[in-house]
Motif scaffolding. Structure first.
Motif: not given
Length: 284
Positions: A51-56
């Motif tokens: 699961x993608x939690x965040x893109x920085x």
């Protein structure tokens, strides 16, 4: 089960690090890095869907070439919640991955000033960072304060002089709980290990008779055995405390260690190349 993930905009994955006991993956790419949770299986298939939690994307302006979770102080294989990232933009950033977004997670920014190839933690509590660049320079930093401890610059001539061989490139560093070591080598297969202190680099071992081409990577064990891999299709195991090292130590401050490598057909390696072409499909 096979874990599958697709990076946004089908960009390249340049570096991957696993933290939180295998529960979290950081993936560096051409436009920042992603954080993904691992182990969420799909009951209808044999695959796992991280699961993608965040893109920085804000801390770095160019490719993120290295991501690493800070090892736990006991070197047990566990990690802390600190993630270190290095980029072609010359910046090293540290993040507290327990925080919910990029702005809150960003802890410090180190301006090395040169495109970075490798970065990693050292010190009793992981408070230090070593930085290796594509132009074969090295510096060490204190990451909490973002202060540079020492900029060694291009040390290849100095390293070669102390080892009695040419040094063309820096391979990487290793922290064993007591000292920080640097591995460097040349295109003929020669390599050497150096101890890195706050303001100096000193030769400890030369690695001879193993490789016939560039050394590309290594793993160090707690038993002071190093395993190196090179362009000559060889894996060499080096016993840094073996009889050869002990016997040579009497005559030289830098023991010459011989490997237990097998002998595949000879294959010569060319000069190492660390520069990357933009938007290239080649991995190196």
């Amino acid at each position: 089960a096979v874990a599958e993930m697709q990076l946004p905009r089908k960009e390249e994955a340049l570096s991957v690090a696993i933290g939180y006991g295998g529960a979290l993956a950081a993936v560096g790419g051409s436009r920042g890095f992603d954080l993904r949770s691992l182990g969420a299986s799909d009951s209808t298939t044999s695959t796992c869907s991280p699961n993608l939690l965040g893109t920085y994307e804000d801390a770095h302006t160019e490719e993120v070439t290295k991501v690493r979770f800070q090892p736990a102080p006991d070197l047990s294989g566990a990690t802390t919640n600190t993630l270190v990232t290095a980029s072609e933009d010359g910046l090293v950033c540290t993040f507290d991955t327990s925080k919910p977004n990029e702005e809150e997670a960003l802890s410090s920014v180190l301006n090395v000033g040169t495109p970075l190839r490798d970065v990693g933690s050292f010190g009793p509590n992981g408070e230090g960072l070593y930085c290796l660049t594509g132009s074969e320079t090295m510096s060490v930093w204190h990451h909490d304060s973002a202060q540079r401890i020492c900029d060694f610059g291009d040390v290849r001539a100095q390293l070669g002089g102390s080892a009695g061989m040419s040094i063309d490139y820096l391979v990487g560093c290793n922290w064993d709980g007591n000292e920080l070591s640097l591995l460097a080598g040349n295109s003929d297969g020669g390599a050497a290990i150096y101890r890195v202190d706050a303001g100096s680099i000193a030769l400890t071992h030369t690695l001879v008779g193993g490789h016939r081409g560039c050394v590309r990577g290594f793993v160090a064990t707690r038993q002071r055995h190093w395993i190196t891999g090179g362009e000559d299709a060889r894996l060499c195991e080096w016993n840094l405390d073996g009889p050869q090292a002990a016997a040579s130590a009497v005559a030289s401050a830098a023991p010459r260690v011989r490997s237990t490598a097998s002998n595949p057909p000879e294959r010569r390696g060319g000069p190492i190349k660390h520069t990357r072409k933009k938007n290239s499909n080649a991995p190196y």
